[in-house]
Scaffold this motif. Structure first.
Motif, PDB file in Angstrom:
ATOM      1  N   ILE A  46       0.861  -1.179   0.000  1.00  0.00           N
ATOM      2  CA  ILE A  46       0.000   0.000   0.000  1.00  0.00           C
ATOM      3  C   ILE A  46       0.896   1.228   0.000  1.00  0.00           C
ATOM      4  CG2 ILE A  46      -1.802   1.255   1.231  1.00  0.00           C
ATOM      5  CD1 ILE A  46      -2.618  -1.404   2.500  1.00  0.00           C
ATOM      6  N   GLU A  47       0.748   2.075  -1.024  1.00  0.00           N
ATOM      7  CA  GLU A  47       1.577   3.267  -1.137  1.00  0.00           C
ATOM      8  C   GLU A  47       0.707   4.503  -0.970  1.00  0.00           C
ATOM      9  OE1 GLU A  47       4.971   5.283  -4.049  1.00  0.00           O
ATOM     10  OE2 GLU A  47       3.801   3.549  -4.729  1.00  0.00           O
ATOM     11  N   GLY A  48       1.208   5.432  -0.135  1.00  0.00           N
ATOM     12  CA  GLY A  48       0.540   6.699   0.064  1.00  0.00           C
ATOM     13  C   GLY A  48       1.458   7.843  -0.287  1.00  0.00           C
ATOM     14  N   GLU A  49       1.158   9.029   0.222  1.00  0.00           N
ATOM     15  CA  GLU A  49       1.957  10.213  -0.060  1.00  0.00           C
ATOM     16  C   GLU A  49       3.267  10.138   0.722  1.00  0.00           C
ATOM     17  OE1 GLU A  49       2.865  13.598  -2.035  1.00  0.00           O
ATOM     18  OE2 GLU A  49       0.997  12.466  -2.239  1.00  0.00           O
ATOM     19  N   GLY A  50       4.355   9.739   0.040  1.00  0.00           N
ATOM     20  CA  GLY A  50       5.669   9.694   0.670  1.00  0.00           C
ATOM     21  C   GLY A  50       5.896   8.517   1.590  1.00  0.00           C
ATOM     22  N   ALA A  51       5.095   7.471   1.521  1.00  0.00           N
ATOM     23  CA  ALA A  51       5.285   6.301   2.381  1.00  0.00           C
ATOM     24  C   ALA A  51       4.665   5.074   1.720  1.00  0.00           C
ATOM     25  CB  ALA A  51       4.662   6.524   3.760  1.00  0.00           C
ATOM     26  N   ALA A  52       5.157   3.912   2.113  1.00  0.00           N
ATOM     27  CA  ALA A  52       4.609   2.653   1.601  1.00  0.00           C
ATOM     28  C   ALA A  52       4.664   1.609   2.704  1.00  0.00           C
ATOM     29  CB  ALA A  52       5.382   2.175   0.378  1.00  0.00           C
ATOM     30  N   MET A  53       3.696   0.680   2.684  1.00  0.00           N
ATOM     31  CA  MET A  53       3.643  -0.379   3.687  1.00  0.00           C
ATOM     32  C   MET A  53       3.416  -1.722   3.010  1.00  0.00           C
ATOM     33  SD  MET A  53       1.120  -0.871   7.005  1.00  0.00           S
ATOM     34  CE  MET A  53      -0.352  -1.082   6.008  1.00  0.00           C
ATOM     35  N   LYS A  54       4.188  -2.713   3.412  1.00  0.00           N
ATOM     36  CA  LYS A  54       4.020  -4.074   2.920  1.00  0.00           C
ATOM     37  C   LYS A  54       3.382  -4.916   4.030  1.00  0.00           C
ATOM     38  CE  LYS A  54       4.464  -8.110   1.018  1.00  0.00           C
ATOM     39  NZ  LYS A  54       5.704  -8.726   0.557  1.00  0.00           N
ATOM     40  N   ILE A  55       2.295  -5.590   3.701  1.00  0.00           N
ATOM     41  CA  ILE A  55       1.653  -6.539   4.615  1.00  0.00           C
ATOM     42  C   ILE A  55       2.146  -7.937   4.262  1.00  0.00           C
ATOM     43  CG2 ILE A  55      -0.546  -7.460   5.458  1.00  0.00           C
ATOM     44  CD1 ILE A  55      -1.852  -4.852   4.567  1.00  0.00           C
ATOM     45  N   GLY A  56       2.712  -8.628   5.224  1.00  0.00           N
ATOM     46  CA  GLY A  56       3.284  -9.945   4.948  1.00  0.00           C
ATOM     47  C   GLY A  56       2.982 -10.936   6.046  1.00  0.00           C
ATOM     48  N   GLY A  57       3.571 -12.098   5.922  1.00  0.00           N
ATOM     49  CA  GLY A  57       3.388 -13.165   6.897  1.00  0.00           C
ATOM     50  C   GLY A  57       3.179 -14.497   6.221  1.00  0.00           C
ATOM     51  N   PHE A  58       2.839 -15.501   7.009  1.00  0.00           N
ATOM     52  CA  PHE A  58       2.571 -16.819   6.449  1.00  0.00           C
ATOM     53  C   PHE A  58       1.710 -17.632   7.394  1.00  0.00           C
ATOM     54  CE2 PHE A  58       6.870 -17.298   8.399  1.00  0.00           C
ATOM     55  CZ  PHE A  58       6.600 -18.253   9.360  1.00  0.00           C
ATOM     56  N   VAL A  59       1.068 -18.632   6.834  1.00  0.00           N
ATOM     57  CA  VAL A  59       0.373 -19.659   7.612  1.00  0.00           C
ATOM     58  C   VAL A  59       1.269 -20.891   7.616  1.00  0.00           C
ATOM     59  CG1 VAL A  59      -1.609 -21.208   7.704  1.00  0.00           C
ATOM     60  CG2 VAL A  59      -1.928 -18.801   7.082  1.00  0.00           C
ATOM     61  N   LYS A  60       1.587 -21.401   8.803  1.00  0.00           N
ATOM     62  CA  LYS A  60       2.423 -22.596   8.936  1.00  0.00           C
ATOM     63  C   LYS A  60       1.710 -23.595   9.839  1.00  0.00           C
ATOM     64  CE  LYS A  60       7.116 -24.120  10.253  1.00  0.00           C
ATOM     65  NZ  LYS A  60       6.963 -24.720  11.601  1.00  0.00           N
ATOM     66  N   VAL A  61       1.536 -24.797   9.329  1.00  0.00           N
ATOM     67  CA  VAL A  61       0.860 -25.869  10.057  1.00  0.00           C
ATOM     68  C   VAL A  61       1.851 -26.991  10.316  1.00  0.00           C
ATOM     69  CG1 VAL A  61      -1.053 -27.500  10.038  1.00  0.00           C
ATOM     70  CG2 VAL A  61      -1.306 -25.272   8.920  1.00  0.00           C
ATOM     71  N   ASP A  62       1.974 -27.414  11.580  1.00  0.00           N
ATOM     72  CA  ASP A  62       2.907 -28.463  11.980  1.00  0.00           C
ATOM     73  C   ASP A  62       2.145 -29.704  12.430  1.00  0.00           C
ATOM     74  OD1 ASP A  62       5.102 -26.679  11.656  1.00  0.00           O
ATOM     75  OD2 ASP A  62       4.692 -25.836  13.640  1.00  0.00           O
ATOM     76  N   LEU A  63       2.523 -30.845  11.895  1.00  0.00           N
ATOM     77  CA  LEU A  63       1.977 -32.140  12.294  1.00  0.00           C
ATOM     78  C   LEU A  63       3.100 -32.899  12.989  1.00  0.00           C
ATOM     79  CD1 LEU A  63       0.203 -33.008   8.915  1.00  0.00           C
ATOM     80  CD2 LEU A  63      -0.579 -31.478  10.739  1.00  0.00           C
ATOM     81  N   ILE A  64       2.962 -33.112  14.291  1.00  0.00           N
ATOM     82  CA  ILE A  64       4.062 -33.599  15.132  1.00  0.00           C
ATOM     83  C   ILE A  64       3.696 -34.937  15.746  1.00  0.00           C
ATOM     84  CG2 ILE A  64       5.394 -33.107  17.226  1.00  0.00           C
ATOM     85  CD1 ILE A  64       4.940 -30.110  16.626  1.00  0.00           C
ATOM     86  N   HIS A  65       4.655 -35.881  15.717  1.00  0.00           N
ATOM     87  CA  HIS A  65       4.474 -37.152  16.426  1.00  0.00           C
ATOM     88  C   HIS A  65       5.748 -37.480  17.203  1.00  0.00           C
ATOM     89  CE1 HIS A  65       2.815 -41.084  17.395  1.00  0.00           C
ATOM     90  NE2 HIS A  65       4.024 -41.574  17.153  1.00  0.00           N
ATOM     91  N   ASP A  66       5.587 -37.683  18.509  1.00  0.00           N
ATOM     92  CA  ASP A  66       6.684 -38.067  19.395  1.00  0.00           C
ATOM     93  C   ASP A  66       6.631 -39.563  19.661  1.00  0.00           C
ATOM     94  OD1 ASP A  66       7.929 -35.515  19.962  1.00  0.00           O
ATOM     95  OD2 ASP A  66       6.100 -35.003  21.068  1.00  0.00           O
ATOM     96  N   PHE A  67       7.783 -40.214  19.527  1.00  0.00           N
ATOM     97  CA  PHE A  67       7.893 -41.640  19.813  1.00  0.00           C
ATOM     98  C   PHE A  67       8.326 -41.908  21.251  1.00  0.00           C
ATOM     99  CE2 PHE A  67       8.504 -41.064  15.285  1.00  0.00           C
ATOM    100  CZ  PHE A  67       7.679 -42.036  14.742  1.00  0.00           C
ATOM    101  N   ASP A  68       8.754 -40.863  21.956  1.00  0.00           N
ATOM    102  CA  ASP A  68       9.245 -40.993  23.331  1.00  0.00           C
ATOM    103  C   ASP A  68       8.713 -39.829  24.159  1.00  0.00           C
ATOM    104  OD1 ASP A  68      11.350 -43.186  22.741  1.00  0.00           O
ATOM    105  OD2 ASP A  68      11.894 -41.575  21.345  1.00  0.00           O
ATOM    106  N   PRO A  69       8.779 -39.935  25.490  1.00  0.00           N
ATOM    107  CA  PRO A  69       8.297 -38.835  26.331  1.00  0.00           C
ATOM    108  C   PRO A  69       9.137 -37.570  26.146  1.00  0.00           C
ATOM    109  CG  PRO A  69       8.492 -40.867  27.609  1.00  0.00           C
ATOM    110  CD  PRO A  69       9.155 -41.120  26.291  1.00  0.00           C
ATOM    111  N   ILE A  70       8.469 -36.445  25.943  1.00  0.00           N
ATOM    112  CA  ILE A  70       9.083 -35.116  25.964  1.00  0.00           C
ATOM    113  C   ILE A  70       7.980 -34.142  26.318  1.00  0.00           C
ATOM    114  CG2 ILE A  70       8.781 -34.775  23.470  1.00  0.00           C
ATOM    115  CD1 ILE A  70      11.437 -33.152  23.542  1.00  0.00           C
ATOM    116  N   ASP A  71       8.260 -33.203  27.222  1.00  0.00           N
ATOM    117  CA  ASP A  71       7.214 -32.351  27.773  1.00  0.00           C
ATOM    118  C   ASP A  71       6.961 -31.087  26.967  1.00  0.00           C
ATOM    119  OD1 ASP A  71       6.783 -34.131  29.832  1.00  0.00           O
ATOM    120  OD2 ASP A  71       8.202 -33.153  31.188  1.00  0.00           O
ATOM    121  N   SER A  72       7.773 -30.802  25.958  1.00  0.00           N
ATOM    122  CA  SER A  72       7.542 -29.632  25.100  1.00  0.00           C
ATOM    123  C   SER A  72       6.929 -30.113  23.798  1.00  0.00           C
ATOM    124  CB  SER A  72       8.857 -28.893  24.840  1.00  0.00           C
ATOM    125  OG  SER A  72       9.834 -29.785  24.328  1.00  0.00           O
TER     126      SER A  72
END
Length: 389
Positions: A46-72
């Protein structure tokens, strides 16, 4: 509102894109832009008078499987491996590492100024969490961003959000000055940064930790297209005030030597060596530990990592990382005090289109306590990412 318009990169005022910013990570792969902010010359601008702004980011989806105990379960943090726990497996899906950013730029007599804000949802209850909020103009940066003590180019591109056990990727409020010295490729940065400390108190002492001065952080960096070498240091005062008494303090210190080398267009290697006394909090570990019922000391720490990246094709890449972190607990600390952790990650990341990636990663970690007891954990993680245009 009439002066605002959505523009594409080809029609954008070149004053907003013709400057390199010190706060920007100079390199990141097309398929896994986890450290770098979105490109400013494309997407939603988005560009205005003497300035511009970029909107960014991402969607990230994680599928996790633990084979051993871990608390995080959201991240792979070997320090949370419960030693001696009964066997168990766990499956966890999440999207809380998704991000949203706003990059605003405008011309000044000192060059293009920049204000950058970024957040994600990696918090309790998936609430929006601040990652970056800083302004940059000329040689100065003020706000919250990556600590001057780290080198983002030498950190691996893991699908896991935690990263290696010795990697320094802390973001904190600061004021930083960066200057080229002797040659353009050599820069020196000095910063005053927000002090954050973690204490393990002696059992017979009550009081409050104190931070009476900022952390003084500096680095010397040599950068070319294919090589980056950096030596960073930190000096900090760690204070404690027992109930009804004056504050006592000790001087903590640390060094972080990092490097990134790209011998071919398809291959890159990187390393990090971290050590010091009273700098454990830069990795979420204690800075101070007890040596007796009423005494304590600055806890020494040492860590290192090595990594290798290979691009199989223009759209397919792999990373291999091994890291170790070691604390040196006193004899007075409990038997289950953390002494050593290791972290291994290997992944394949594919981006069939410019704004989509998919990857799979194997993770292995170990934890060793002060009494020599040991535990380990294995994890498989798959991730899907969609970058905003």
């Amino acid at each position: 509102m009439d002066s605002l318009q959505v523009v594409d990169g080809q029609n954008l005022d070149p004053r907003f894109t013709n400057q390199e910013f010190e706060g920007e990570v100079p390199f990141d792969s097309r398929g896994a832009r986890f450290y770098r902010s979105p490109d400013f010359d494309e997407g939603i601008i988005i560009e205005g008078e003497g300035a511009a702004m970029k909107i960014g980011g991402f969607v990230k989806v994680d599928l996790i499987h633990d084979f051993d105990p871990i608390d995080s379960q959201d991240t792979f943090n070997p320090s949370t491996i419960p030693i001696g726990a009964p066997p168990r497996q766990n499956t966890h899906f999440q999207a809380n590492t998704s991000r949203l950013s706003f990059d605003t730029r405008w011309p000044t007599e000192y060059g293009t100024a920049r204000a950058y804000i970024e957040g994600d949802f990696f918090s309790e209850g998936n609430r929006f969490r601040l990652r970056h909020a800083y302004g940059e103009m000329g040689r100065i940066i003020v706000g919250q961003t990556w600590t001057t003590f780290t080198d983002m180019r030498s950190l691996p591109q893991t699908l896991d959000f935690e990263g290696p056990v010795s990697g320094v990727s802390r973001r904190q409020a600061q004021i930083r000055w960066t200057e080229s010295i002797f040659i353009e490729e050599l820069t020196w940065a000095t910063a005053l940064e927000n002090p954050q400390v973690i204490f393990e108190l002696p059992e017979m002492v009550q009081g409050e930790q104190r931070t009476e001065s900022p952390d003084l952080v500096t680095h010397l960096r040599y950068t070319t297209d294919d090589v980056q070498l950096q030596a960073a240091g930190v000096v900090r005062q760690i204070g404690f005030q027992p109930v009804g008494e004056r504050v006592s303090s000790e001087t903590a210190w640390g060094f972080n030597f990092t490097g990134y080398i790209q011998p071919t267009e398809s291959d890159a290697a990187y390393y990090q060596i971290l050590f010091g006394d009273g700098i454990g909090s830069y990795r979420g570990l204690p800075d101070v530990a007890p040596t007796g019922p009423t005494s304590a000391f600055l806890l020494p720490t040492f860590g290192w990592l090595v990594g290798y990246k290979h691009n199989w094709t223009e759209d397919l890449m792999s990373n291999f990382i091994y890291s170790q972190s070691r604390l040196y607990p006193s004899d007075f600390q409990s038997a289950d005090s953390l002494r050593e952790t290791t972290y291994l990650a290997a992944n394949v990341i594919w981006n069939p289109t410019e704004r989509f990636f998919v990857g799979v990663e194997y993770l292995f970690g170990t934890r060793e306590d002060a009494d020599g007891s040991r535990g380990e954990a294995n994890r498989i993680q798959s991730s899907f990412g969609f970058y905003l245009p």
